[in-house]
Every structure is written in C-alpha cells, then in structure tokens.
Design an enzyme around this catalytic site. Structure first.
Site, PDB file in Angstrom:
ATOM      1  N   ASP A   1     -10.574  -2.724   5.929  1.00 19.04           N
ATOM      2  CA  ASP A   1      -9.277  -3.628   5.413  1.00 19.04           C
ATOM      3  C   ASP A   1      -9.244  -5.056   5.037  1.00 19.04           C
ATOM      4  O   ASP A   1     -10.256  -5.622   5.601  1.00 19.04           O
ATOM      5  CB  ASP A   1      -8.301  -3.402   6.797  1.00 19.04           C
ATOM      6  CG  ASP A   1      -6.959  -3.780   6.361  1.00 19.04           C
ATOM      7  OD1 ASP A   1      -6.131  -3.186   5.361  1.00 19.04           O
ATOM      8  OD2 ASP A   1      -6.189  -4.817   6.966  1.00 19.04           O
TER       9      ASP A   1
ATOM     10  N   GLU B   1     -11.657  -2.810   1.198  1.00 15.88           N
ATOM     11  CA  GLU B   1     -10.384  -3.225   0.391  1.00 15.88           C
ATOM     12  C   GLU B   1     -10.736  -4.799  -0.216  1.00 15.88           C
ATOM     13  O   GLU B   1     -10.738  -5.521   0.934  1.00 15.88           O
ATOM     14  CB  GLU B   1      -9.261  -3.017   0.929  1.00 15.88           C
ATOM     15  CG  GLU B   1      -8.124  -3.524   0.348  1.00 15.88           C
ATOM     16  CD  GLU B   1      -6.945  -4.041   1.021  1.00 15.88           C
ATOM     17  OE1 GLU B   1      -5.897  -3.901   0.808  1.00 15.88           O
ATOM     18  OE2 GLU B   1      -7.045  -4.375   2.159  1.00 15.88           O
TER      19      GLU B   1
ATOM     20  N   HIS C   1      -1.058   2.995  -0.051  1.00 13.12           N
ATOM     21  CA  HIS C   1       0.123   2.842   0.471  1.00 13.12           C
ATOM     22  C   HIS C   1       0.539   1.746   0.511  1.00 13.12           C
ATOM     23  O   HIS C   1       1.897   1.197   0.751  1.00 13.12           O
ATOM     24  CB  HIS C   1      -0.452   3.281   2.109  1.00 13.12           C
ATOM     25  CG  HIS C   1      -1.384   2.337   2.782  1.00 13.12           C
ATOM     26  ND1 HIS C   1      -2.735   2.246   2.036  1.00 13.12           N
ATOM     27  CD2 HIS C   1      -1.346   1.284   3.631  1.00 13.12           C
ATOM     28  CE1 HIS C   1      -3.122   0.990   2.714  1.00 13.12           C
ATOM     29  NE2 HIS C   1      -2.455   0.386   3.606  1.00 13.12           N
ATOM     30  N   ASP C   2      -0.119   0.842  -0.190  1.00 11.60           N
ATOM     31  CA  ASP C   2       0.798  -0.489  -0.338  1.00 11.60           C
ATOM     32  C   ASP C   2       1.145  -0.908  -1.809  1.00 11.60           C
ATOM     33  O   ASP C   2       2.178  -1.729  -2.087  1.00 11.60           O
ATOM     34  CB  ASP C   2      -0.467  -1.783  -0.207  1.00 11.60           C
ATOM     35  CG  ASP C   2      -0.946  -1.859   0.976  1.00 11.60           C
ATOM     36  OD1 ASP C   2      -0.242  -1.666   1.998  1.00 11.60           O
ATOM     37  OD2 ASP C   2      -2.270  -2.073   1.153  1.00 11.60           O
TER      38      ASP C   2
HETATM   39  C1  GLC Z   1      -4.311  -4.316   3.972  1.00 12.93           C
HETATM   40  C2  GLC Z   1      -3.425  -2.812   3.980  1.00 12.93           C
HETATM   41  C3  GLC Z   1      -2.133  -3.176   4.481  1.00 12.93           C
HETATM   42  C4  GLC Z   1      -1.975  -4.144   5.549  1.00 12.93           C
HETATM   43  C5  GLC Z   1      -2.594  -5.498   5.508  1.00 12.93           C
HETATM   44  C6  GLC Z   1      -2.893  -5.862   6.845  1.00 12.93           C
HETATM   45  O1  GLC Z   1      -3.833  -4.664   2.930  1.00 12.93           O
HETATM   46  O2  GLC Z   1      -3.720  -1.896   3.208  1.00 12.93           O
HETATM   47  O3  GLC Z   1      -1.140  -2.074   4.574  1.00 12.93           O
HETATM   48  O4  GLC Z   1      -0.533  -4.540   5.474  1.00 12.93           O
HETATM   49  O5  GLC Z   1      -3.964  -5.005   5.117  1.00 12.93           O
HETATM   50  O6  GLC Z   1      -3.454  -5.181   7.431  1.00 12.93           O
END
Ligand code: GLC
Ligand code: MG
Length: 522
Positions: free
Chosen positions: A199, A252, A317-318
């Site tokens: 993440d 990510e 999912h975002d």
């Molecule tokens: C990443 C996740 C997201 C989350 C964020 C904080 O971007 O994909 O869903 O809210 O990190 O952990």
C-alpha cells in the site's frame, strides 16, 4: 517451481467485503471466497490480490490495521484464512496479501503505547513533533487535503497521519519498528502466502527536516513522500522476500493525475533488488483516446529498468469502475471488451478488479448509503469510493447471489443483466471476452513473454502492436473509434485468433469494425 510465475500470471483483485458473503451478515468474507474459487478457475485466474482482511476497526475499509497477525471477525478466522490458502493452492491459485506499511490503526497496541508518554520505548515508532505556539509542526496535508497533524492531549505533541487521523503513520526511520514490522511480514510468509501488494509504498519515508511543502504552483515541492531513503527500506523488504523463493510483490505508487511512470518504475530498482512490479496510474487517468493510451503504455515501458517487468490495471477499489471513465459512456460495453483484449495482450502482468470482467459500472450511492468515510466527509464534492465497491453480481436472484442478508452496500441496479450467470451464457459478453482472452494468453506464450512493438500509435483511433517470442509473432489491433478503420498490414494467410466482433470463419471484412479488437497470427 517457476519462481517467475508472476510474470505469466493473470491476477484478480478481490475487495473482500464485496465478493461473496457466506454467513448472511451482508458482508463478504473468507468463506465466501473459498466457495467461489471454482469461479476463478473457470475464468482462468492464477493469483488473487486480497485487499486487507486483518483485524481492523474498519475506519478505512480495513486499511487501518490493529493486529497484523490476525483476521478480522467480519471476514472470518485465521483458520478460515489457512483453509483459503490451502484450497487455493490445491487449485493452482496463489494469494497475495495487502501490506499496509505506511500506517497502523490508532488502536494498534504499538500506537497505544507510543502515545502514552514521550519516553515510552515505542514513542519513536510513530511520527511525533511539537507544534509551534499551539500550531501544527508544518503545513503538510493528508491525501484528502486536510491537516495531517493531530494534536494529542496526553503528551501535548502532534502525530502525523497521511490518511485519517485514526491511521497514524509509522516512522520508517526507526530500526526497531522496522524489525518488528518485518517480523509481521515473516508471519505470513511462513504461513505460505505468495506475496504482497504494498500500500502507498512511496509515502513510507518523510523529509528528515520536516520542511514545509510548497503546494503552489500545483503541488510543486512535496516533502512528505517520494523520499530517496524509501529505496533502502524496499531493498531490505526484498531481501526478506528473497529468503522465501517464489514470492512476488507489487507496489502501489500513489500519485495524482496524470500518473508518474518514472516514479513507479523507480520502485523496481535495477529490476531485481526492489519490487517485482509497481502500479503506474497513468492508464487509469487516460481519457478514451488511443493516442493517450499509447503514450501512457509506452512511457511506462520506457521508464522500466532493463530487467524490470511491467504490470497493468484499469481500476481498483479506490478509482471507481473503469467503464465510467470511458467517456462518452455510449458503447461502454464495447469499450470494455476492447480494453479486456488490450489488458490481456500488452506485455506485462494484468490485474483485473473484481466485477470488471462483467463490465460492472459505478452504482448510485445515496447520501444515506455512504459507507466510505471520505464520502461522508466530502459529500457532495466527493461521494467517496463506495460506488466502485458494490457487491459482485453473481446472478439475477435476490441480491445478485451475493448475500442472503442485507448487503453492506446496495447492488448496482443493473445486476439482473450484468451478472456472471447471464454473461456466461452470452457468447458476446464482456465476461466471455475476458475468459477467452485469458485462455488465449495461456496457450500463446508470445502473449505472456513476447517482446512488444507498436505498429499503430493511435492515428485515427487505432492502436496496433505485435508480440514476438522466438519466431512466433502475434498482432493485435484495437479500434478505439466508432468508425470502420483501415486494417494495418497483416501478413498474408494470417488467421484470426480472436475478435470481439466477428466470427473467426468470417474473415472477409477487410476493415476494423467500430470498437473492434482483433488478435491475429500467421
Ligand atoms: C491506499 C489504499 C486505499 C487506502 C489508503 C490508505 O491508497 O488503496 O484504499 O485508503 O491506501 O491505506
Ligand atoms: Mg459475511
């Protein structure tokens, strides 16, 4: 074991709350996933990226973890997880966990200790600073543009949080914390998970001097992310991973529009000393335009180190459903079919967000139904991420076969036509394009491993490229436009391996049909 399995694999991203409920509480769970493994096999999936299932107060959909070694009761138990792992492995499906290293929940025992006093041994495991004259230590903002420092009355200092205040950031400059965190990672590796999706991996380290960001002109100099020291941590992470042969990692790399392929690629290091793969968001930010798609893909390839391996995704999912981004949304399902062919023929590992294989679209979420706290906070400017997280649409029965109870988010109202059962039976469905293309990718090594070369880079809306492995060559042409377009020059005697629009036998149409995607070989 082929330790590079992840290069040939097709990944499927499951948002656990929305995939399949097994106990009627309206929220998807691990048992639900176990019950649907057959489905993934039918589709041809090799590996799952599972959004977090750890114990969590669920302030941020599980991305706020209070125990890194347990499963949240909402999703099941550790034994359920072990069973999922075993059953999946028996079926040849691998499982990647989500790994949230940037922050924990404020209910995590580490943070509870850390906040208890300035001389607590874990004080420095998080980022604590004194303010000046009662004001925050600097001007840093969260990813949703709120103040990122939270005053804590217990000790009169501020702690830093990149996301919600219930998600305090860990201090990755602290060695002891790092060792403790790595021990958590080992816990899952020892259990047999196949790797991790990391993440917000570019946010782990912050400027040592806590200098003010210069937000103007537009996010010019940003000190709370992309720090060079992150590299050391990821290298250490990789060394740990390499103690367990055959594990994979994907990061990510959190950026704003228009994406940043160079930054994403930098997380691969020389190609074998940092992450295996990194998500570049450029494609997600592209308008429906063949040229733009070309330049996003090509810049990513150009940015990669020579030993690096690309990966592609078109939603998560975002970001909301990809179909809603294919503007104008007329012909959305045709566009979805074309994108499926692209995703499964580009050089690089494809990640499919659950439901994308059906052509699911964003659902309307009324203010009352909002579950994502960002939506609650920012409504009506931003209604949150729920619309792209609605339950998987399995069939036309009540709640789309997702739950026998009251679903935690409403299903999209199109679920009676857009669902697995219905689309399986329709040879032209988005689902069947995914299934057939995944199968084709498996039977044609050139589509997995072959080099890629672009032939058409978007002129008149056509993207075309070849994939070559040894002496075998495959051509792909994608017509992003709503008009017929001239065919690129294919060799004589070519045969059609797949087309979104024509039967393979009917090869007399000499032009690409509107929105047609076609795969050809000699
Ligand atoms: C990443 C996740 C997201 C989350 C964020 C904080 O971007 O994909 O869903 O809210 O990190 O952990
Ligand atoms: Mg449940």
């Amino acid at each position: 074991m082929n330790i590079n399995w992840w290069k040939n694999a097709v990944f499927y991203h499951i948002y656990p709350a929305s995939f399949q409920d097994s106990d009627g509480d309206g929220t998807g769970d691990i048992r639900g996933i176990i019950n649907r493994l057959d489905y993934l096999t039918t589709l041809g999936i090799d590996a799952i990226w599972l959004s977090p299932v750890y114990r969590s107060p669920m302030i941020d959909g599980g991305y706020d973890i209070s125990d890194y070694r347990d499963i949240d009761p909402l999703f099941g138990t550790l034994d359920d997880f072990r069973e999922l792992l075993k059953r999946a492995h028996d079926m040849g499906i691998r499982i990647m966990m989500d790994l949230v290293m940037n922050h924990t929940s404020d209910r995590h025992p580490w943070f509870i200790e850390s906040r208890s006093s300035v001389d607590n041994p874990k004080r420095d495991w998080y980022i604590w600073r004194s303010g000046c004259n009662g004001k925050a230590p600097n001007n840093w903002r969260t990813n949703f543009f709120e103040r990122a420092w939270r005053y804590d009355a217990i000790t009169g200092q501020f702690y830093y949080h990149s996301f919600f205040r219930q998600q305090p950031d860990l201090n990755w400059r602290n060695e002891e914390m790092k060792r403790a965190f790595f021990a958590n990672i080992r816990f899952w590796l020892d259990m047999g998970v196949d790797g991790f999706r990391l993440d917000v991996v570019n946010m782990l380290v912050k400027d040592r001097l806590f200098r003010n960001n210069r937000y103007r002109p537009f996010r010019k100099i940003i000190y709370n992310r992309n720090q060079p020291e992150t590299c050391n941590i990821i290298c250490e992470f990789r060394a740990l991973l390499d103690e367990y042969p055959g594990k994979a990692s994907v990061g990510e790399v959190y950026v704003f529009r228009p994406g940043d392929p160079k930054l994403a690629a930098s997380f691969l290091g020389s190609g074998d000393d940092m992450l295996n793969m990194a998500f570049d968001f450029s494609l997600i930010f592209c308008r429906w335009n063949a040229r733009k798609y070309y330049s996003a893909v090509q810049s990513y390839y150009d940015a990669l180190p020579s030993a690096g391996w690309p990966c592609f995704f078109i939603s998560n999912h975002d970001m909301g459903r990809s179909l809603n981004r294919f503007v104008p949304v007329r012909h959305a399902h045709e566009k979805a079919r074309l994108i499926a062919v692209m995703l499964l023929t580009l050089k690089g590992t494809p990640f499919i967000y659950y439901g994308d294989e059906l052509g699911m679209v964003n659902a309307h979420i009324s203010r009352k139904q909002i579950r994502d706290r960002y939506g609650k906070k920012l409504w009506p400017v931003f209604s949150g991420r729920d619309r792209g997280r609605t339950p998987m649409q399995w069939d036309g029965s009540i709640n789309g076969g997702f739950t026998s109870g009251e679903p935690w988010l409403p299903l999209h109202k199109d679920f009676r036509r857009v669902n697995v059962e219905y689309e399986k039976a329709d040879d032209n469905s988005v689902w069947n394009v995914y299934r057939k293309m995944i199968e084709l990718r498996k039977t044609q090594p050139a589509l997995q491993q072959g080099e890629i070369e672009f032939i058409e880079t978007g002129y008149k809306g056509v993207l075309a490229y070849s994939r070559t492995l040894d002496n075998h060559q495959i051509w792909i042409a994608l017509n992003f436009s709503s008009r017929k377009q001239a065919f690129i020059k294919f060799p004589q005697n070519s045969i059609i391996l797949f087309s979104t629009h024509r039967k393979i036998a009917e090869n007399n149409e000499k032009r690409l049909l509107p929105f047609e995607a076609i795969v050809i070989t000699e």
